[in-house]
Design a protein around this motif. Structure first.
Motif, PDB file in Angstrom:
ATOM      1  N   LYS A   4      38.766   9.458  80.729  1.00  0.00           N
ATOM      2  CA  LYS A   4      38.563   8.139  80.704  1.00  0.00           C
ATOM      3  C   LYS A   4      38.004   8.024  82.432  1.00  0.00           C
ATOM      4  O   LYS A   4      36.569   7.859  82.816  1.00  0.00           O
ATOM      5  N   ARG A  47      48.789   9.148  78.481  1.00  0.00           N
ATOM      6  CA  ARG A  47      48.216   8.969  79.786  1.00  0.00           C
ATOM      7  C   ARG A  47      46.967   9.754  80.537  1.00  0.00           C
ATOM      8  O   ARG A  47      46.502  10.097  80.792  1.00  0.00           O
ATOM      9  N   GLU A  89      43.673   7.989  79.671  1.00  0.00           N
ATOM     10  CA  GLU A  89      43.406   7.900  81.413  1.00  0.00           C
ATOM     11  C   GLU A  89      42.613   8.858  82.001  1.00  0.00           C
ATOM     12  O   GLU A  89      41.760   8.537  83.066  1.00  0.00           O
TER      13      GLU A  89
END
Length: 581
Positions: free
Chosen positions: A284, A278, A281
């Protein structure tokens, strides 16, 4: 099939296992060979992590290597592959970086990629020759510190594993006992916690160690790499998913490494788990926010300024752990300011606290100077100094980058406000050596006009005046015009004015000089160009030192700033605002 003898201009026959025990002065790999079982060395396709991707320059690098001309790293000076290759000394120009990439066998990664592309066995034989010459080099003993340094040891492990995988599909003869011993020695070094640090080099070690554990069928090696990588993740990423090594380029690299390792773990039925994935993510999203309007990262810390293939998100950012804030909007003309204050790691950190970069409508105005190199050259020393950045600093005192700042936060982001009218971020530096003064910078970006306000203050109890510098490091293409006590800066058709609203002692333009050096920006590894700086000097012991406006005078008019009682009163375009600190 290509004859094994044709691949070398200089080639020696490495002693066989019996000879290895008796003829070599340093029996480095003997103990590993003695302890081996007779199991075959098995390398699966998913155990191969090519050190490099195939790119435009791969064939040239590989073909040069066939002619015994080695380019250890892109745009580095070439060196001849001969009996002196492993002893190459180019520290004057490259510091330790040249030997680091030689010992990493980076050129073998290029050669193996070209072989994978063409299946021309000349490349495979050349890779074998270089690897075998390295084995001979280390077995005879060496004091070269880069041989078993973390980065090259991890990279070399990847290269050797790729070589073994490709070779086992051909008729090339491989002494498996020797190569297994070499890998076991690498495993011993990679698993040595005394060599380990919770940074990107440590993760390189863990990545190689996990694969090596599977190749050697040694679960202890795998588990050591696996759990250290998890520990390093939680040490290295902030609550916003920002890698804390002070460099956008290293954020991208480390995030990519974790994603690659996760894919590798998945192929083996394992994972880092939901929480880390998580956060990856989140990691990014950060580059999309950090990206400037011109689609390049600000050259913060040890980073470059190449364009990135990343979608741009116009959203403000504030992260105390990473010590970075971004204030920006996308229309009618994009305006972007990054602000650095604070850090949680010394790695790749420059003395850039209280510094900004500024991009207006895709044109850079204030830039960070980049990394230049990793050596102790005069250029590098300047590039990482406070004088190289668009900052507010004490002239006669300096500060030291310390690991303790992760805990005591003497250099930090102090506050953040974001409303419909403006965004406001505050940072402070209270860690100057020999001084108790605390410097603070307020950066205010108005959302309804291209206007940025900078308030630089000092908190001190001394009665004598302290000397301060407010510095702006310009992009090299910025033109400067001195107009009625202020500077107008022009870049790519856009213009911004820099105007002071407190009395200063001196203002001047600093011209680029390679000899000193001063006012230079990085253009590539070990390369720089001259630029200019705006420098404002002042001696003061009062709270407010500088009160500065940066604005597009084609849009913003009648600017006036008054600092009073810990607040700044701002007038422009017939409107009035009061902002409290």
């Amino acid at each position: 099939m290509v004859s094994q003898d044709m691949s070398a201009v200089f080639y020696y026959q490495l002693p066989n296992r019996k000879g290895l025990n008796s003829d070599m002065s340093n029996e480095m790999f003997t103990e590993y060979i003695k302890e081996q079982d007779e199991s075959e060395l098995e390398v699966l396709e998913n155990d191969v992590f090519p050190l490099l991707k195939y790119k435009t320059g791969t064939k040239m690098a590989a073909d040069n290597a066939l002619e015994n001309i080695i380019i250890p790293f892109t745009n580095f000076d070439p060196v001849k592959f001969d009996e002196n290759y492993w002893f190459t000394d180019k520290k004057k120009k490259y510091g330790d970086s040249y030997q680091l990439y030689i010992q990493s066998m980076r050129v073998c990664a290029e050669i193996l990629n070209e072989y994978a592309q063409t299946e021309d066995e000349r490349y495979l034989y050349k890779a074998k020759e270089i690897i075998m010459s390295w084995i001979h080099f280390v077995t005879n003993g060496t004091e070269e510190k880069m041989v078993w340094y973390d980065h090259p040891t991890a990279s070399r492990t990847q290269v050797i594993i790729q070589f073994l995988f490709l070779s086992k599909k051909t008729s090339i003869e491989i002494d498996e006992h020797l190569f297994k011993a070499v890998l076991q020695k690498h495993g011993e070094v990679l698993s040595d916690d005394s060599k380990y640090k919770n940074n990107n080099h440590g993760l390189m070690m863990d990545k190689a160690l996990m694969v090596l554990g599977n190749v050697l069928n040694d679960s202890s090696l795998f588990m050591r790499g696996y759990y250290r990588a998890i520990d390093t993740f939680w040490y290295s990423f902030s609550y916003n998913g920002i890698h804390i090594e002070n460099s956008p380029d290293y954020h991208m690299m480390v995030t990519r490494m974790y994603e690659e390792i996760e894919q590798y773990l998945n192929s083996r039925g394992k994972s880092f788990g939901t929480n880390i994935n998580r956060y990856l993510e989140l990691a990014k999203i950060y580059p999309q926010i950090l990206l400037k309007p011109d689609r390049a990262f600000p050259a913060i810390g040890d980073s470059g300024n190449a364009k990135k293939k990343v979608n741009k998100i116009y959203r403000n950012l504030y992260d105390e752990e990473a010590g970075i804030s971004v204030l920006q909007y996308g229309s009618p003309k994009p305006l972007y300011v990054s602000f650095i204050s604070g850090y949680s790691s010394k790695v790749h950190k420059h003395k850039d606290d209280l510094s900004i970069t500024l991009n207006y409508n895709g044109a850079d105005f204030f830039e960070d100077p980049g990394k230049y190199n990793y050596s102790k050259t005069k250029e590098r020393k300047y590039i990482i100094s406070r004088r190289a950045h668009s900052s507010f600093f004490m002239k006669e005192f300096d500060y030291t980058i310390k690991p303790e700042n992760r805990f005591d936060r003497k250099v930090r982001l102090k506050g953040y406000i974001d409303n419909s009218i403006y965004a406001h971020v505050i940072g402070e530096n209270g860690d100057y050596n020999g001084s108790s003064a605390v410097l603070a910078r307020n950066v205010i970006l108005f959302k309804n006009a291209p206007l940025i306000i900078i308030i630089d203050n000092v908190d001190t109890t001394v009665r004598h005046k302290l000397k301060f510098t407010q510095n702006f490091n310009l992009a090299s293409n910025v033109e400067i015009e001195d107009i009625e006590g202020k500077y107008r800066l022009t870049s790519k058709g856009e213009s911004l004015c820099v105007e002071q609203f407190e009395k200063i002692d001196e203002r001047r333009i600093i011209s680029g000089d390679f000899e000193k050096p001063v006012a230079i920006n990085t253009t590539g590894f070990g390369k720089a160009e001259k630029t200019n700086q705006l420098r404002y000097e002042k001696a003061s012991n009062k709270g407010n030192v500088y009160c500065t406006a940066i604005y597009d005078d084609n849009v913003v008019s009648d600017v006036n700033l008054v600092y009073q009682d810990d607040s700044v009163h701002i007038e422009f375009n017939g409107e009035q605002y009061t902002i409290y600190q």
